[in-house]
Write a protein that holds these residues in place. Structure first.
Motif, PDB file in Angstrom:
ATOM      1  N   ALA A   2       0.824  -1.213   0.000  1.00 33.35           N
ATOM      2  CA  ALA A   2       0.000   0.000   0.000  1.00 33.35           C
ATOM      3  C   ALA A   2       0.854   1.256   0.000  1.00 33.35           C
ATOM      4  CB  ALA A   2      -0.940  -0.003   1.215  1.00 33.35           C
ATOM      5  N   ALA A   3       2.023   1.191   0.667  1.00 37.80           N
ATOM      6  CA  ALA A   3       2.848   2.389   0.813  1.00 37.80           C
ATOM      7  C   ALA A   3       3.906   2.527  -0.276  1.00 37.80           C
ATOM      8  CB  ALA A   3       3.530   2.372   2.180  1.00 37.80           C
ATOM      9  N   ARG A   4       4.010   1.535  -1.147  1.00 39.48           N
ATOM     10  CA  ARG A   4       5.046   1.565  -2.175  1.00 39.48           C
ATOM     11  C   ARG A   4       4.854   2.776  -3.081  1.00 39.48           C
ATOM     12  NH1 ARG A   4       4.287  -3.255  -4.335  1.00 39.48           N
ATOM     13  NH2 ARG A   4       5.644  -4.235  -2.786  1.00 39.48           N
ATOM     14  N   VAL A  55       5.471  11.488  -7.089  1.00 44.53           N
ATOM     15  CA  VAL A  55       5.521  10.170  -6.466  1.00 44.53           C
ATOM     16  C   VAL A  55       4.148   9.870  -5.881  1.00 44.53           C
ATOM     17  CG1 VAL A  55       7.986  10.121  -5.973  1.00 44.53           C
ATOM     18  CG2 VAL A  55       6.466  11.215  -4.351  1.00 44.53           C
ATOM     19  N   VAL A  56       3.653   8.676  -6.125  1.00 43.23           N
ATOM     20  CA  VAL A  56       2.314   8.292  -5.661  1.00 43.23           C
ATOM     21  C   VAL A  56       2.365   6.883  -5.088  1.00 43.23           C
ATOM     22  CG1 VAL A  56       1.029   9.775  -7.251  1.00 43.23           C
ATOM     23  CG2 VAL A  56       1.742   7.514  -8.010  1.00 43.23           C
ATOM     24  N   ASN A  57       1.511   6.652  -4.084  1.00 42.57           N
ATOM     25  CA  ASN A  57       1.276   5.299  -3.599  1.00 42.57           C
ATOM     26  C   ASN A  57      -0.133   4.890  -4.011  1.00 42.57           C
ATOM     27  OD1 ASN A  57      -0.365   6.765  -1.915  1.00 42.57           O
ATOM     28  ND2 ASN A  57       0.814   6.373  -0.050  1.00 42.57           N
ATOM     29  N   ASN A  58      -0.589   3.753  -3.507  1.00 42.34           N
ATOM     30  CA  ASN A  58      -1.901   3.256  -3.937  1.00 42.34           C
ATOM     31  C   ASN A  58      -3.031   4.207  -3.553  1.00 42.34           C
ATOM     32  OD1 ASN A  58      -0.727   1.021  -5.027  1.00 42.34           O
ATOM     33  ND2 ASN A  58      -1.173  -0.337  -3.312  1.00 42.34           N
ATOM     34  N   GLU A  59      -2.940   4.805  -2.370  1.00 39.75           N
ATOM     35  CA  GLU A  59      -3.992   5.725  -1.938  1.00 39.75           C
ATOM     36  C   GLU A  59      -4.013   6.973  -2.808  1.00 39.75           C
ATOM     37  OE1 GLU A  59      -5.643   7.934   2.117  1.00 39.75           O
ATOM     38  OE2 GLU A  59      -3.850   6.690   2.173  1.00 39.75           O
ATOM     39  N   ALA A  60      -2.831   7.491  -3.134  1.00 42.96           N
ATOM     40  CA  ALA A  60      -2.759   8.668  -3.997  1.00 42.96           C
ATOM     41  C   ALA A  60      -3.280   8.338  -5.402  1.00 42.96           C
ATOM     42  CB  ALA A  60      -1.318   9.173  -4.073  1.00 42.96           C
ATOM     43  N   LYS A  61      -3.050   7.131  -5.856  1.00 44.25           N
ATOM     44  CA  LYS A  61      -3.570   6.724  -7.167  1.00 44.25           C
ATOM     45  C   LYS A  61      -5.101   6.740  -7.166  1.00 44.25           C
ATOM     46  CE  LYS A  61       0.333   3.849  -8.616  1.00 44.25           C
ATOM     47  NZ  LYS A  61       0.782   2.481  -8.971  1.00 44.25           N
ATOM     48  N   GLN A  62      -5.700   6.335  -6.059  1.00 44.43           N
ATOM     49  CA  GLN A  62      -7.162   6.354  -5.968  1.00 44.43           C
ATOM     50  C   GLN A  62      -7.692   7.780  -6.015  1.00 44.43           C
ATOM     51  OE1 GLN A  62      -8.243   4.144  -2.465  1.00 44.43           O
ATOM     52  NE2 GLN A  62      -7.369   2.238  -3.206  1.00 44.43           N
ATOM     53  N   VAL A  63      -7.008   8.706  -5.336  1.00 41.99           N
ATOM     54  CA  VAL A  63      -7.406  10.119  -5.385  1.00 41.99           C
ATOM     55  C   VAL A  63      -7.262  10.652  -6.804  1.00 41.99           C
ATOM     56  CG1 VAL A  63      -6.897  12.436  -4.536  1.00 41.99           C
ATOM     57  CG2 VAL A  63      -6.790  10.484  -2.974  1.00 41.99           C
ATOM     58  N   ALA A  64      -6.156  10.315  -7.464  1.00 44.71           N
ATOM     59  CA  ALA A  64      -5.928  10.769  -8.835  1.00 44.71           C
ATOM     60  C   ALA A  64      -7.000  10.211  -9.777  1.00 44.71           C
ATOM     61  CB  ALA A  64      -4.540  10.343  -9.309  1.00 44.71           C
ATOM     62  N   TRP A  65      -7.394   8.959  -9.578  1.00 45.17           N
ATOM     63  CA  TRP A  65      -8.438   8.354 -10.419  1.00 45.17           C
ATOM     64  C   TRP A  65      -9.768   9.089 -10.230  1.00 45.17           C
ATOM     65  CZ3 TRP A  65     -10.015   5.813 -14.411  1.00 45.17           C
ATOM     66  CH2 TRP A  65     -11.278   5.239 -14.437  1.00 45.17           C
ATOM     67  N   ARG A  66     -10.101   9.414  -8.991  1.00 46.47           N
ATOM     68  CA  ARG A  66     -11.350  10.135  -8.731  1.00 46.47           C
ATOM     69  C   ARG A  66     -11.325  11.513  -9.400  1.00 46.47           C
ATOM     70  NH1 ARG A  66     -13.825  11.774  -2.755  1.00 46.47           N
ATOM     71  NH2 ARG A  66     -15.619  12.950  -3.545  1.00 46.47           N
ATOM     72  N   LEU A  67     -10.198  12.199  -9.299  1.00 43.91           N
ATOM     73  CA  LEU A  67     -10.079  13.517  -9.923  1.00 43.91           C
ATOM     74  C   LEU A  67     -10.121  13.410 -11.439  1.00 43.91           C
ATOM     75  CD1 LEU A  67      -7.317  15.018  -7.610  1.00 43.91           C
ATOM     76  CD2 LEU A  67      -9.724  15.691  -7.694  1.00 43.91           C
ATOM     77  N   PHE A  68      -9.533  12.364 -11.980  1.00 42.14           N
ATOM     78  CA  PHE A  68      -9.574  12.155 -13.426  1.00 42.14           C
ATOM     79  C   PHE A  68     -11.011  11.965 -13.906  1.00 42.14           C
ATOM     80  CE2 PHE A  68      -9.751   8.877 -16.801  1.00 42.14           C
ATOM     81  CZ  PHE A  68      -9.250   9.631 -17.848  1.00 42.14           C
ATOM     82  N   VAL A  69     -11.755  11.108 -13.222  1.00 44.50           N
ATOM     83  CA  VAL A  69     -13.146  10.848 -13.624  1.00 44.50           C
ATOM     84  C   VAL A  69     -13.981  12.112 -13.524  1.00 44.50           C
ATOM     85  CG1 VAL A  69     -15.242   9.579 -13.020  1.00 44.50           C
ATOM     86  CG2 VAL A  69     -13.035   8.406 -13.027  1.00 44.50           C
TER      87      VAL A  69
END
Length: 234
Positions: free
Chosen positions: A68-70, A87-101
């Motif tokens: 999760a922290a990688r 630099v992003v981890n899994n949680e940041a990727k989820q935030v980025a996906w929400r913002l993208f949508v």
């Protein structure tokens, strides 16, 4: 080729419902024996088994946390700025996906023809994007910045303060004043209609780049297909 895809008879047998039930019963029985054996232990043996179990659980927890922290390093070109490293981890990727949508499903990135659509709807959509992006950042835990690279929060806040806020603070009051002074006149008769639409197109072009940036941070492939409806490779 046909022989390579043919499954072994034993493999087909294991996939049957009866075989699955039998395997489940066998695993359950073995687990029961293990639990029974542990309950019969006492003294030093009980401490050894308990310690080994605790160690196995801690190793598993560290592995899950590590995944999760990688951190992943991504380079993104930001409008009005140079290419930056994030630099992003899994949680940041989820935030980025929400913002993208949220970005690609609004008027914010979809063209508004000169003689089509309403500016009021476009402004409302941009206000919605502003509020949603801010809420997404507030509800997520802040990224831990261990190096000089940027985070998804930086990209989102830059989009809000450099693109959305200046445009909305300029044109929302002007359009509102026209609507209040001339409630019976169509929006197309607003003297500043053409100028506002021209600036909107500039903002939309920039927001498209932010959307693609969020997509890169989220790990979305062929994001242009979702944004523009283009064919991969075009």
């Amino acid at each position: 080729m046909g022989a390579m895809n043919r499954r072994h008879p034993v493999s087909r047998l294991v996939r049957t419902p009866t075989a699955r039930i039998c395997i489940s019963v066998l695993i359950g029985a073995m687990a029961g024996l293990v639990v029974f054996g542990v309950t019969q232990l006492s003294g030093r043996n009980l401490f050894v088994v308990t310690g080994a179990f605790a160690g196995a659980v801690s190793v598993l927890a560290f592995q899950v946390y590590g995944r999760a922290a990688r951190l992943t390093e991504v380079r993104v070109a930001v409008p009005q700025l140079s290419e930056l490293t994030f630099v992003v981890n899994n949680e940041a990727k989820q935030v980025a996906w929400r913002l993208f949508v949220e970005t690609v499903t609004r008027v914010s990135t979809q063209p508004l023809a000169t003689d089509q659509g309403l500016l009021r709807e476009a402004l409302t959509s941009l206000y919605g994007l502003f509020a949603t992006a801010r809420e997404a950042l507030k509800s997520a835990r802040p990224s831990v910045q261990v190096t000089d690279e940027q985070t998804v929060e930086y990209l989102a806040i830059t989009m809000l303060n450099r693109e959305l806020r200046p445009f909305l603070s300029t044109w929302h009051p002007r359009l509102t004043a026209f609507e209040q002074d001339h409630p019976d006149r169509p929006e197309s008769e607003w003297p500043e209609d053409a100028e506002c639409r021209a600036e909107l197109r500039t903002v939309q072009a920039n927001l498209r780049e932010y959307a693609l940036g969020f997509a890169r941070l989220a790990g979305v492939r062929n994001a242009a297909v979702l944004v523009d409806g283009a064919t991969p490779g075009e």
